[in-house]
Write a protein that holds these residues in place. Structure first.
Motif, PDB file in Angstrom:
ATOM      1  N   ARG A 397       0.755  -1.346  -0.127  1.00 38.45           N
ATOM      2  CA  ARG A 397      -0.110  -0.034   0.238  1.00 38.45           C
ATOM      3  C   ARG A 397       0.891   1.195   0.156  1.00 38.45           C
ATOM      4  O   ARG A 397       2.058   1.197   0.499  1.00 38.45           O
ATOM      5  CB  ARG A 397      -0.699  -0.109   1.204  1.00 38.45           C
ATOM      6  CG  ARG A 397      -1.811  -1.254   1.340  1.00 38.45           C
ATOM      7  CD  ARG A 397      -2.773  -1.204   2.091  1.00 38.45           C
ATOM      8  NE  ARG A 397      -3.531   0.233   2.079  1.00 38.45           N
ATOM      9  CZ  ARG A 397      -4.912   0.358   2.842  1.00 38.45           C
ATOM     10  NH1 ARG A 397      -5.107  -0.152   3.654  1.00 38.45           N
ATOM     11  NH2 ARG A 397      -5.554   1.514   2.360  1.00 38.45           N
ATOM     12  N   LEU A 398       0.276   2.552  -0.394  1.00 39.65           N
ATOM     13  CA  LEU A 398       1.227   3.515  -0.341  1.00 39.65           C
ATOM     14  C   LEU A 398       1.489   3.895   0.858  1.00 39.65           C
ATOM     15  O   LEU A 398       2.953   4.248   0.934  1.00 39.65           O
ATOM     16  CB  LEU A 398      -0.053   4.759  -0.924  1.00 39.65           C
ATOM     17  CG  LEU A 398       0.818   6.145  -0.876  1.00 39.65           C
ATOM     18  CD1 LEU A 398       1.775   6.333  -1.803  1.00 39.65           C
ATOM     19  CD2 LEU A 398      -0.537   7.280  -1.389  1.00 39.65           C
ATOM     20  N   ASP A 399       0.952   3.738   1.748  1.00 36.87           N
ATOM     21  CA  ASP A 399       1.348   4.168   3.302  1.00 36.87           C
ATOM     22  C   ASP A 399       2.816   3.411   3.525  1.00 36.87           C
ATOM     23  O   ASP A 399       3.915   3.826   4.071  1.00 36.87           O
ATOM     24  CB  ASP A 399       0.472   3.860   4.374  1.00 36.87           C
ATOM     25  CG  ASP A 399       0.698   4.717   5.518  1.00 36.87           C
ATOM     26  OD1 ASP A 399       0.975   5.994   5.562  1.00 36.87           O
ATOM     27  OD2 ASP A 399       1.269   4.251   6.643  1.00 36.87           O
ATOM     28  N   ASP A 400       2.835   2.101   3.324  1.00 40.79           N
ATOM     29  CA  ASP A 400       3.896   1.283   3.414  1.00 40.79           C
ATOM     30  C   ASP A 400       5.212   1.591   2.802  1.00 40.79           C
ATOM     31  O   ASP A 400       6.305   1.715   3.265  1.00 40.79           O
ATOM     32  CB  ASP A 400       3.725  -0.336   3.030  1.00 40.79           C
ATOM     33  CG  ASP A 400       2.593  -0.800   3.703  1.00 40.79           C
ATOM     34  OD1 ASP A 400       2.396  -0.563   5.002  1.00 40.79           O
ATOM     35  OD2 ASP A 400       1.847  -1.784   3.317  1.00 40.79           O
ATOM     36  N   VAL A 401       4.923   2.030   1.459  1.00 43.85           N
ATOM     37  CA  VAL A 401       6.102   2.578   0.774  1.00 43.85           C
ATOM     38  C   VAL A 401       6.604   4.052   1.139  1.00 43.85           C
ATOM     39  O   VAL A 401       8.003   4.170   1.279  1.00 43.85           O
ATOM     40  CB  VAL A 401       5.823   2.415  -0.929  1.00 43.85           C
ATOM     41  CG1 VAL A 401       7.089   2.706  -1.889  1.00 43.85           C
ATOM     42  CG2 VAL A 401       5.074   1.116  -1.141  1.00 43.85           C
ATOM     43  N   VAL A 402       5.761   5.030   1.488  1.00 41.09           N
ATOM     44  CA  VAL A 402       5.809   6.174   1.987  1.00 41.09           C
ATOM     45  C   VAL A 402       6.764   6.110   3.271  1.00 41.09           C
ATOM     46  O   VAL A 402       8.015   6.567   3.378  1.00 41.09           O
ATOM     47  CB  VAL A 402       4.890   7.084   2.194  1.00 41.09           C
ATOM     48  CG1 VAL A 402       4.868   8.297   3.157  1.00 41.09           C
ATOM     49  CG2 VAL A 402       3.948   7.496   0.761  1.00 41.09           C
ATOM     50  N   GLU A 407      11.876   6.518   6.093  1.00 39.56           N
ATOM     51  CA  GLU A 407      13.019   5.790   6.729  1.00 39.56           C
ATOM     52  C   GLU A 407      14.479   6.056   5.969  1.00 39.56           C
ATOM     53  O   GLU A 407      15.432   5.962   6.625  1.00 39.56           O
ATOM     54  CB  GLU A 407      12.764   4.269   6.874  1.00 39.56           C
ATOM     55  CG  GLU A 407      11.794   4.340   8.067  1.00 39.56           C
ATOM     56  CD  GLU A 407      11.220   2.923   8.226  1.00 39.56           C
ATOM     57  OE1 GLU A 407      10.854   2.523   9.463  1.00 39.56           O
ATOM     58  OE2 GLU A 407      11.329   1.991   7.366  1.00 39.56           O
ATOM     59  N   MET A 408      14.334   5.804   4.444  1.00 41.58           N
ATOM     60  CA  MET A 408      15.726   6.244   4.112  1.00 41.58           C
ATOM     61  C   MET A 408      15.892   7.651   3.773  1.00 41.58           C
ATOM     62  O   MET A 408      16.926   7.966   2.822  1.00 41.58           O
ATOM     63  CB  MET A 408      15.416   5.654   2.364  1.00 41.58           C
ATOM     64  CG  MET A 408      15.478   4.055   2.516  1.00 41.58           C
ATOM     65  SD  MET A 408      14.657   3.344   0.835  1.00 41.58           S
ATOM     66  CE  MET A 408      15.561   4.013  -0.339  1.00 41.58           C
ATOM     67  N   GLY A 409      15.243   8.682   4.226  1.00 38.82           N
ATOM     68  CA  GLY A 409      15.518   9.773   4.210  1.00 38.82           C
ATOM     69  C   GLY A 409      14.819  10.715   2.978  1.00 38.82           C
ATOM     70  O   GLY A 409      15.293  11.824   2.515  1.00 38.82           O
ATOM     71  N   MET A 410      13.943   9.972   2.241  1.00 38.03           N
ATOM     72  CA  MET A 410      13.520  10.459   1.067  1.00 38.03           C
ATOM     73  C   MET A 410      11.964  11.135   1.280  1.00 38.03           C
ATOM     74  O   MET A 410      10.987  10.235   1.970  1.00 38.03           O
ATOM     75  CB  MET A 410      13.241   9.356  -0.118  1.00 38.03           C
ATOM     76  CG  MET A 410      14.764   9.023  -0.427  1.00 38.03           C
ATOM     77  SD  MET A 410      14.893   8.295  -2.056  1.00 38.03           S
ATOM     78  CE  MET A 410      16.500   7.849  -2.390  1.00 38.03           C
ATOM     79  N   SER A 458      -0.603   6.522   8.280  1.00 38.00           N
ATOM     80  CA  SER A 458      -0.804   5.538   9.637  1.00 38.00           C
ATOM     81  C   SER A 458       0.017   6.531  10.671  1.00 38.00           C
ATOM     82  O   SER A 458       0.882   7.313  10.261  1.00 38.00           O
ATOM     83  CB  SER A 458      -0.015   4.258   9.374  1.00 38.00           C
ATOM     84  OG  SER A 458       1.142   4.240   9.007  1.00 38.00           O
ATOM     85  N   PRO A 459      -0.185   6.146  12.065  1.00 39.63           N
ATOM     86  CA  PRO A 459       0.558   6.854  12.807  1.00 39.63           C
ATOM     87  C   PRO A 459       1.961   6.679  12.887  1.00 39.63           C
ATOM     88  O   PRO A 459       2.781   7.381  13.055  1.00 39.63           O
ATOM     89  CB  PRO A 459       0.042   6.180  14.272  1.00 39.63           C
ATOM     90  CG  PRO A 459      -1.414   5.621  13.987  1.00 39.63           C
ATOM     91  CD  PRO A 459      -1.357   5.072  12.451  1.00 39.63           C
ATOM     92  N   GLU A 460       2.539   5.473  12.459  1.00 38.50           N
ATOM     93  CA  GLU A 460       3.880   5.067  12.488  1.00 38.50           C
ATOM     94  C   GLU A 460       4.435   5.874  11.264  1.00 38.50           C
ATOM     95  O   GLU A 460       5.551   6.638  11.548  1.00 38.50           O
ATOM     96  CB  GLU A 460       3.980   3.447  11.852  1.00 38.50           C
ATOM     97  CG  GLU A 460       5.432   3.200  12.208  1.00 38.50           C
ATOM     98  CD  GLU A 460       5.559   1.736  11.609  1.00 38.50           C
ATOM     99  OE1 GLU A 460       4.694   1.120  11.354  1.00 38.50           O
ATOM    100  OE2 GLU A 460       6.968   1.274  11.660  1.00 38.50           O
ATOM    101  N   THR A 461       3.837   6.066  10.125  1.00 35.72           N
ATOM    102  CA  THR A 461       4.333   6.833   9.023  1.00 35.72           C
ATOM    103  C   THR A 461       4.424   8.331   9.458  1.00 35.72           C
ATOM    104  O   THR A 461       5.269   9.367   9.077  1.00 35.72           O
ATOM    105  CB  THR A 461       3.453   6.746   7.708  1.00 35.72           C
ATOM    106  OG1 THR A 461       3.333   5.239   7.529  1.00 35.72           O
ATOM    107  CG2 THR A 461       4.108   7.502   6.528  1.00 35.72           C
ATOM    108  N   LYS A 462       3.414   8.681   9.951  1.00 35.09           N
ATOM    109  CA  LYS A 462       2.895   9.998  10.405  1.00 35.09           C
ATOM    110  C   LYS A 462       4.411  10.443  11.491  1.00 35.09           C
ATOM    111  O   LYS A 462       5.109  11.542  11.183  1.00 35.09           O
ATOM    112  CB  LYS A 462       1.780  10.266  11.266  1.00 35.09           C
ATOM    113  CG  LYS A 462       1.656  11.846  11.472  1.00 35.09           C
ATOM    114  CD  LYS A 462       0.275  12.207  11.977  1.00 35.09           C
ATOM    115  CE  LYS A 462       0.027  13.801  12.090  1.00 35.09           C
ATOM    116  NZ  LYS A 462      -1.289  14.019  12.265  1.00 35.09           N
ATOM    117  N   ALA A 463       4.818   9.523  12.406  1.00 34.90           N
ATOM    118  CA  ALA A 463       5.737   9.700  13.418  1.00 34.90           C
ATOM    119  C   ALA A 463       7.268  10.066  12.583  1.00 34.90           C
ATOM    120  O   ALA A 463       7.837  10.921  12.811  1.00 34.90           O
ATOM    121  CB  ALA A 463       5.918   8.773  14.281  1.00 34.90           C
TER     122      ALA A 463
END
Ligand code: SAM
Ligand code: SF4
Length: 507
Positions: A397-402, A407-410, A458-463
């Protein structure tokens, strides 16, 4: 539509004068003999020459065919490592640390062509044919918007029922869809099209309804191979009609055009040279090269023996090399890596300089809406086999790739401002070559990433995204280009507005 009407339609598509006008002395820009000679001459390049070529690329200069041919023949692993690193550096200079996301939308698998590698070809009787109604286009778009996407590439088989008028209606329909998000409304702000070559008059219809980029892949630049896999009694059998599709688009006013080759049909080094010559000819005839280049690798397609048995299938290692050489050869052009590839390879290839990718991808006709329905495992498997053009490598899903990219700084950019502010075609090329467009985009990327984090993440991506945004903003404050004039002040206000729920603000 009766069989005869389809035949009549096919007969009137190609306009020979809209090919001939771009030929030079009656010849097109793919001179196979010259490409083969250039490749042969550059088989053993000196190391110092390669280092010099890398330097040229780092100055954001498009390479010449001789130089690209030399890069394609590098054997020394250390030099390749240097080229991979240079690819990322070129990308950072022109596009910074941004990745742009899009979602493909397959609207129709009706097709009058018989391409040996594609599940949509008319002889494939296993394929259930379907064309979306405008209501269905709306539903699919709603599902795509709900993931957080702002850009789509809409894909069509070639058929009178999916002609330019249908494509234009699709574009209008998509732009009109609004879907509630956590704050305000979500929407698609840029609709790109991947469709068959058209006449200038038809392309103008797409321009009039606000097409973003017009994308046509040449598949293979090798004429004999092309003829073998695209029967001559089909529309796609006309190599030159396709070769000049983007020239006609430019003439129709669509100045963001996108090319690509389907890797696996013929020798990958030859295809890279073909893509480079395509970029050079667009530069020569219109002053600007392609907005993006794609390098889909052929994947197994329903009923296509070629798609699994071709002698030219490209290994992962060679794939990374060809993307790197394209990155270094045409530094100003966006490079698209798609969900055809699996997640680890995508990640690796993004790090040699890709600028765009897709996520949450569904390539079945009506696939986004169907994914929302409760289907048994067996029903879903059958549907996927029926309607997918080929098998996807990355279904995240988009959120997983974002999240992975953050995490890679992109930073994920949903920016579509360039096109809506008139920063397209030669204007954007000038800005890209001088590394200025990247600066506007840096600001717009932060604004659109903020929107995404607040509306869909998602909360994780947001953080993790929050931390990345903080880093970006402190970098922005350090860059004189922003702080000299009033740009920083404008950005600060826009950022505050976005935080407060205002949407679609851009510089
Ligand atoms: N019908 C239009 C055309 O051919 O240009 C556009 C739609 S077509 C489905 C889009 C692209 O899908 C083609 O240009 C081709 O490169 C790609 N494609 C077809 N078969 C494929 C396969 N087996 N694996 C990967 N890509 C494929
Ligand atoms: Fe039709 Fe395009 Fe598939 Fe060829 S690649 S069969 S033209 S959809």
């Amino acid at each position: 539509m009766s069989e005869l009407t389809v035949k009549e339609w096919v007969k009137q598509v190609v306009k020979p004068d809209e090919i001939d006008k771009y030929l030079i002395d009656g010849k097109d820009f793919i001179n196979e003999q010259a490409i083969n000679t250039t490749l042969a001459k550059n088989q053993k390049p000196e190391k110092q020459r390669i280092r010099d070529i890398i330097q040229k690329s780092l100055c954001i200069e498009r390479l010449d065919p001789e130089e690209t041919a030399a890069l394609l023949h590098v054997e020394d692993p250390d030099l390749w490592e240097k080229m991979f690193a240079a690819g990322l550096e070129v990308k950072r200079k022109v596009y910074d640390n941004r990745i742009v996301f899009f979602a493909p939308l397959y609207c129709s698998n009706l097709c009058v062509n018989n391409c040996a590698y594609c599940g949509f070809r008319y002889e494939n009787k296993d394929e259930k044919r379907r064309i979306l109604t405008m209501d269905e286009v709306r539903q699919e778009t709603e599902a795509v918007i709900s993931e957080g996407h702002k850009r789509m590439i809409v894909v069509f088989g070639e058929h009178p029922r999916s002609d330019a008028d249908y494509i234009a209606r699709t574009i209008e329909t998509i732009y009109n869809v609004k879907m509630p998000a956590r704050n305000g409304m979500g929407e698609i702000r840029r609709v790109n099209i991947n469709a068959a070559p058209m006449s200038v008059a038809d392309l103008k219809k797409l321009w009039n309804v606000g097409i973003g980029t017009y994308q046509v892949f040449q598949e293979t630049y090798h004429k004999t191979k092309y003829a073998r896999i695209h029967p001559s009694n089909t529309l796609k059998g006309n190599y030159r009609w396709r070769l000049y599709a983007l020239h006609r688009a430019m003439e129709a006013g669509i100045d963001d055009v996108a090319t690509g080759a389907l890797f696996g049909l013929y020798d990958w080094r030859f295809e890279v040279m073909g893509l480079l010559h395509h970029a050079i000819d667009l530069e020569r005839q219109f002053g600007i090269g392609p907005h993006t280049i794609s390098f889909p690798r052929m994947t197994p397609a329903s009923g296509s023996a070629l798609s699994i048995s071709s002698n030219y299938l490209v290994s992962d290692a060679d794939f990374k090399k060809l993307v790197t050489v394209l990155r270094l050869s045409v530094p100003y052009t966006g490079l698209i890596i798609t969900a055809r590839e699996n997640a680890p390879l995508k990640k690796e290839v993004i790090q040699v300089g890709c600028t765009q990718t897709d996520a949450s991808t569904k390539i079945g006709i009506g696939g986004y809406t169907e994914a929302l329905k409760e289907l048994s495992h067996l029903e879903r498997q059958n549907q996927e086999i029926d309607k997918q053009q080929f098998i996807l490598g990355d279904t995240r899903r988009l959120d997983d790739v974002v999240l992975e990219l953050a995490e890679m700084g992109m930073i994920t950019s949903f920016c579509t401002a360039g096109y809506r502010c008139g920063r397209t075609g030669d204007k954007i090329m000038g800005l890209l070559k001088s590394c200025t467009e990247g600066k506007f985009c840096k600001l717009n990327a932060v604004l659109t990433f903020r929107e995404y984090l607040d509306d869909y993440a998602s909360p994780e991506t947001k953080a993790i995204g929050e931390k990345l945004i903080e880093q970006e903003i402190s970098q922005i404050r350090e860059i004189p280009f922003f702080s000299k004039g009033s740009l920083l002040e404008t950005f600060d206000k826009m950022y505050r507005d976005t935080l407060n729920g205002k949407r679609d603000v851009y510089i």
